[in-house]
Design a protein around this motif. Structure first.
Motif, PDB file in Angstrom:
ATOM      1  N   ASN A 116     -18.436  30.687 -69.421  1.00  0.00           N
ATOM      2  CA  ASN A 116     -17.294  31.128 -70.227  1.00  0.00           C
ATOM      3  C   ASN A 116     -16.005  31.102 -69.415  1.00  0.00           C
ATOM      4  O   ASN A 116     -14.978  30.570 -69.865  1.00  0.00           O
ATOM      5  CB  ASN A 116     -17.553  32.534 -70.761  1.00  0.00           C
ATOM      6  CG  ASN A 116     -16.458  33.019 -71.680  1.00  0.00           C
ATOM      7  OD1 ASN A 116     -16.151  32.395 -72.696  1.00  0.00           O
ATOM      8  ND2 ASN A 116     -15.847  34.135 -71.320  1.00  0.00           N
ATOM      9  N   LEU A 117     -16.056  31.660 -68.218  1.00  0.00           N
ATOM     10  CA  LEU A 117     -14.865  31.688 -67.357  1.00  0.00           C
ATOM     11  C   LEU A 117     -14.396  30.275 -67.031  1.00  0.00           C
ATOM     12  O   LEU A 117     -13.205  29.967 -67.135  1.00  0.00           O
ATOM     13  CB  LEU A 117     -15.181  32.440 -66.064  1.00  0.00           C
ATOM     14  CG  LEU A 117     -14.096  32.437 -64.980  1.00  0.00           C
ATOM     15  CD1 LEU A 117     -12.899  33.266 -65.428  1.00  0.00           C
ATOM     16  CD2 LEU A 117     -14.652  32.968 -63.664  1.00  0.00           C
ATOM     17  N   CYS A 173      -5.969  30.371 -63.178  1.00  0.00           N
ATOM     18  CA  CYS A 173      -6.106  29.198 -64.053  1.00  0.00           C
ATOM     19  C   CYS A 173      -4.917  29.098 -64.998  1.00  0.00           C
ATOM     20  O   CYS A 173      -4.323  28.020 -65.171  1.00  0.00           O
ATOM     21  CB  CYS A 173      -7.397  29.289 -64.856  1.00  0.00           C
ATOM     22  SG  CYS A 173      -8.908  29.128 -63.889  1.00  0.00           S
ATOM     23  N   ASP A 181     -20.338  30.929 -64.092  1.00  0.00           N
ATOM     24  CA  ASP A 181     -19.946  31.590 -65.330  1.00  0.00           C
ATOM     25  C   ASP A 181     -19.360  30.555 -66.292  1.00  0.00           C
ATOM     26  O   ASP A 181     -18.203  30.153 -66.166  1.00  0.00           O
ATOM     27  CB  ASP A 181     -18.921  32.685 -65.021  1.00  0.00           C
ATOM     28  CG  ASP A 181     -18.651  33.582 -66.208  1.00  0.00           C
ATOM     29  OD1 ASP A 181     -18.566  33.055 -67.336  1.00  0.00           O
ATOM     30  OD2 ASP A 181     -18.510  34.800 -66.013  1.00  0.00           O
ATOM     31  N   ASP A 218     -13.286  37.867 -61.404  1.00  0.00           N
ATOM     32  CA  ASP A 218     -13.137  36.920 -62.517  1.00  0.00           C
ATOM     33  C   ASP A 218     -11.768  37.035 -63.172  1.00  0.00           C
ATOM     34  O   ASP A 218     -11.161  36.029 -63.568  1.00  0.00           O
ATOM     35  CB  ASP A 218     -14.220  37.158 -63.569  1.00  0.00           C
ATOM     36  CG  ASP A 218     -15.579  36.630 -63.146  1.00  0.00           C
ATOM     37  OD1 ASP A 218     -15.649  35.942 -62.111  1.00  0.00           O
ATOM     38  OD2 ASP A 218     -16.560  36.908 -63.855  1.00  0.00           O
ATOM     39  N   THR A 247      -9.326  35.134 -61.220  1.00  0.00           N
ATOM     40  CA  THR A 247      -9.526  33.693 -61.405  1.00  0.00           C
ATOM     41  C   THR A 247      -8.901  33.222 -62.708  1.00  0.00           C
ATOM     42  O   THR A 247      -8.236  32.181 -62.762  1.00  0.00           O
ATOM     43  CB  THR A 247     -11.030  33.354 -61.399  1.00  0.00           C
ATOM     44  OG1 THR A 247     -11.590  33.686 -60.113  1.00  0.00           O
ATOM     45  CG2 THR A 247     -11.261  31.869 -61.652  1.00  0.00           C
ATOM     46  N   ALA A 248      -9.114  33.988 -63.778  1.00  0.00           N
ATOM     47  CA  ALA A 248      -8.549  33.624 -65.082  1.00  0.00           C
ATOM     48  C   ALA A 248      -7.027  33.568 -65.021  1.00  0.00           C
ATOM     49  O   ALA A 248      -6.403  32.666 -65.601  1.00  0.00           O
ATOM     50  CB  ALA A 248      -9.014  34.620 -66.141  1.00  0.00           C
ATOM     51  N   THR A 269     -10.835  32.118 -57.080  1.00  0.00           N
ATOM     52  CA  THR A 269      -9.397  32.369 -57.202  1.00  0.00           C
ATOM     53  C   THR A 269      -8.611  31.770 -56.050  1.00  0.00           C
ATOM     54  O   THR A 269      -7.597  31.098 -56.253  1.00  0.00           O
ATOM     55  CB  THR A 269      -9.113  33.885 -57.261  1.00  0.00           C
ATOM     56  OG1 THR A 269      -9.956  34.485 -58.231  1.00  0.00           O
ATOM     57  CG2 THR A 269      -7.663  34.154 -57.604  1.00  0.00           C
ATOM     58  N   GLN A 327     -12.983  28.130 -70.062  1.00  0.00           N
ATOM     59  CA  GLN A 327     -11.645  28.562 -70.461  1.00  0.00           C
ATOM     60  C   GLN A 327     -10.593  28.209 -69.418  1.00  0.00           C
ATOM     61  O   GLN A 327      -9.401  28.153 -69.734  1.00  0.00           O
ATOM     62  CB  GLN A 327     -11.643  30.070 -70.720  1.00  0.00           C
ATOM     63  CG  GLN A 327     -12.454  30.468 -71.945  1.00  0.00           C
ATOM     64  CD  GLN A 327     -12.354  31.945 -72.275  1.00  0.00           C
ATOM     65  OE1 GLN A 327     -11.502  32.651 -71.750  1.00  0.00           O
ATOM     66  NE2 GLN A 327     -13.231  32.412 -73.140  1.00  0.00           N
ATOM     67  N   CYS A 328     -11.040  27.967 -68.202  1.00  0.00           N
ATOM     68  CA  CYS A 328     -10.097  27.589 -67.139  1.00  0.00           C
ATOM     69  C   CYS A 328      -9.555  26.182 -67.361  1.00  0.00           C
ATOM     70  O   CYS A 328      -8.406  25.890 -67.040  1.00  0.00           O
ATOM     71  CB  CYS A 328     -10.792  27.691 -65.784  1.00  0.00           C
ATOM     72  SG  CYS A 328      -9.726  27.308 -64.370  1.00  0.00           S
ATOM     73  N   GLU A 340     -20.983  31.983 -59.099  1.00  0.00           N
ATOM     74  CA  GLU A 340     -20.197  33.038 -59.708  1.00  0.00           C
ATOM     75  C   GLU A 340     -19.448  33.779 -58.617  1.00  0.00           C
ATOM     76  O   GLU A 340     -19.899  33.882 -57.479  1.00  0.00           O
ATOM     77  CB  GLU A 340     -21.104  33.989 -60.487  1.00  0.00           C
ATOM     78  CG  GLU A 340     -21.828  33.304 -61.646  1.00  0.00           C
ATOM     79  CD  GLU A 340     -22.553  34.291 -62.522  1.00  0.00           C
ATOM     80  OE1 GLU A 340     -22.535  35.486 -62.205  1.00  0.00           O
ATOM     81  OE2 GLU A 340     -23.128  33.861 -63.536  1.00  0.00           O
TER      82      GLU A 340
END
Length: 586
Positions: free
Chosen positions: A547-548, A526, A545, A519, A522-523, A467, A551-552, A505
């Protein structure tokens, strides 16, 4: 007679018409041939120019020869021959472009019947880059796990290649791409200063402490007994400040191996009348049980061991004041007999100085580096013995700050809203550098060589907080403090890109060590970066990760899952070509 005349006229007319038809047909064939040759040469010219432009676009004899050879190879065996090319620079609407002019000969089909040995054909191509005038920030994970599998080595090599392709042999940044770099672990680092308006310097803690890493000083529990003695002995002294500044300490450790007890007996001699000292004796009994050095956890930084199962504590805290008859001269070492159990030898003096917070590690600056008030309070320790702690005010320690910062308060931790002194949550908290070495960020610059130097200096250390890397990447691209090199978000003259490379991670941030919590921040970071018009490319390097990170990225094709560090170089080249891809302008 009339009939013959008619036939003769028809023959004459046909003869004339046939010539016209043949000429028209010949012209059509030649025009078609020339048109085909022009299209073929144009395609070859475009391709040759793109090839040179990708390699740096430098205008010299070698590159002129290169494009001619390239074109000759593409038209080999056809109707076009003897190409001659010339590279030049043009500027249209304030945008520098690379131009390639090529002239060649075309073999005629029927033209030789009309006296033409060849036809001249010429083409022009101009190329610009979508990256021209772009701002690109590389957000790079430099945590401890980047030392694994040569990840850091491969990252440096890949970055060096990408940056090298942005300059020509003279070191000129030919595309005017500005580059910024944000190395991160759980913190980011900036150039230290005592006058940043966007930094919350906080307050330095001001307290007595025992530095057990200093081998010249006693270990626990000897050290705290000095503080306690000083406090209780000087609390009722006629001149407390003089007592504290002139106190002398003597000690004798006693080990009881069978009972696993460690006794520390301390004698303090404090100022009494200017030439003699009053003696006070303090006895403390420390105890412990055995422990075992055990593996307690394994994470991205490796295996972690600790002593497990043991315990320790204090059994006794007894203070005895010796009568005034026991005054001793200033330089005399006091001796005692403890009732026949063990005779005292002369005690070794311990040159005690009252040590305050001095900037050694994060422990001493948990809340910042600004000035703080002194301490004057009473407190009790074992057996309710009352002490009084007095420390003077602490001066400003901003000059000791090394430049490390942690997350801003929420929700400023996930956006690029400018810092405002009237909004304390928007300021960046100054903290001790928790995991060194950590390189300072490089603000947007056209000096590609300085970016290469920054990459070369990267070293792995610490844990992961993606992040803060993304958030500070937004700051580098922002036109407002702390950095002002970027144009406004969504400015049409420059595109903004962020390339995130990570192998781990999330471990912790300012608010939590729970992965799901970190997380989530972080999302949000993004998404906020995308919302202000930044295009995000994300590289997952072997671990992390998926998935994370996927998607970013701004688009699914902008996420790169690199399963081997050795493949990072090729991935970075593909990614940067997507950012800085060339397009034919004409």
């Amino acid at each position: 007679m009339k009939k013959k005349n008619i036939r003769g006229n028809v023959a004459l007319i046909f003869s004339v018409a046939a010539g016209a038809i043949a000429s028209a047909l010949s012209a059509t064939i030649e025009l078609t041939r020339i048109s085909y040759a022009h299209s073929s040469l144009q395609a070859a010219n475009d391709a040759a120019l793109l090839d040179v432009a990708v390699a740096g676009g430098e205008i010299n004899a070698a590159n002129n020869k290169k494009v001619e050879n390239n074109i000759a190879t593409q038209i080999s065996g056809g109707i076009i021959y003897e190409p001659s090319s010339n590279l030049s620079e043009v500027n249209e609407n304030g945008v520098n472009q690379l131009k390639l002019h090529t002239i060649a000969k075309v073999k005629p089909f029927l033209g030789q019947l009309l006296g033409f040995n060849y036809y001249d054909v010429s083409v022009d191509s101009q190329v610009v880059t979508d990256g021209a005038g772009a701002e690109v920030v590389f957000v790079l994970d430099t945590t401890a796990s980047m030392a694994d599998n040569s990840r850091m080595t491969n990252l440096k090599s890949a970055m060096n290649d990408v940056l090298s392709n942005m300059i020509n042999s003279s070191g000129v940044n030919f595309n005017d791409v500005k580059v910024g770099i944000v190395p991160f672990n759980t913190q980011v680092k900036v150039a230290p200063s005592t006058s940043y308006g966007w930094v919350d310097y906080g307050k330095a803690n001001n307290f007595q402490y025992c530095d057990y890493t200093d081998s010249s000083r006693p270990i626990w529990p000897a050290c705290p007994t000095y503080f306690w003695n000083l406090d209780i002995v000087c609390n009722d002294a006629p001149d407390e400040n003089s007592c504290r500044s002139t106190a002398k300490f003597y000690d004798r450790p006693i080990w009881d191996y069978a009972g696993r007890h460690y006794y520390e007996q301390v004698v303090v001699a404090n100022y009494f009348d200017g030439s003699q000292y009053k003696i006070n004796k303090h006895t403390i009994t420390g105890w412990w049980t055995d422990s075992v050095y055990t593996l307690v956890s394994t994470d991205e930084a490796g295996a972690h061991y600790a002593w497990v199962g043991g315990s320790s504590g204090i059994d006794n805290d007894a203070q005895t004041s010796v009568t005034s008859a026991n005054l001793v001269p200033y330089n005399q070492i006091p001796t005692y007999n403890d009732g026949g159990i063990k005779n005292y030898a002369s005690m070794d003096p311990f040159g005690f100085d009252l040590r305050y917070q001095d900037g050694t590690g994060d422990v001493w600056f948990p809340d910042g580096y600004g000035a703080s008030s002194g301490i004057d309070k009473t407190y009790s320790v074992y057996n309710t013995n009352v002490r009084r702690m007095i420390t003077p005010p602490s001066s400003d320690h901003k000059s000791e700050w090394k430049g490390c910062i942690i997350d801003r308060n929420q929700d400023y931790d996930v956006n690029a809203k400018p810092a405002d002194a009237a909004k304390p949550d928007s300021l960046y908290p100054a903290r001790s550098c928790k995991n060194e070495p950590l390189e300072a960020v490089l603000p947007l610059t056209s000096d590609i060589n300085s970016a290469k130097d920054k990459i070369a200096a990267l070293q792995p250390a610490g844990y992961t907080n993606i992040t803060i890397g993304i958030q500070f990447g937004m700051e580098l691209l922002s036109p407002e403090a702390p950095y002002t090199e970027g144009v406004a978000f969504k400015d049409k003259t420059r595109k903004k890109y962020m390339i995130i490379v990570t192998d781990g991670e999330n471990n912790n941030n300012k608010f939590s060590s729970n992965k799901a919590d970190v997380d989530a921040r972080t999302a949000l970071a993004c998404q906020n970066a995308k919302d202000v018009g930044i295009t995000l490319f994300v590289v997952r390097l072997e671990e992390g990760d998926q998935n994370l990170l996927s998607q970013c990225a701004t688009k699914k094709e902008y996420f790169y899952d690199v399963t081997s560090a050795s493949g990072l170089g090729e991935t970075m080249k593909k990614m940067f070509k997507s950012i800085s891809k060339l397009r034919i302008a004409k």
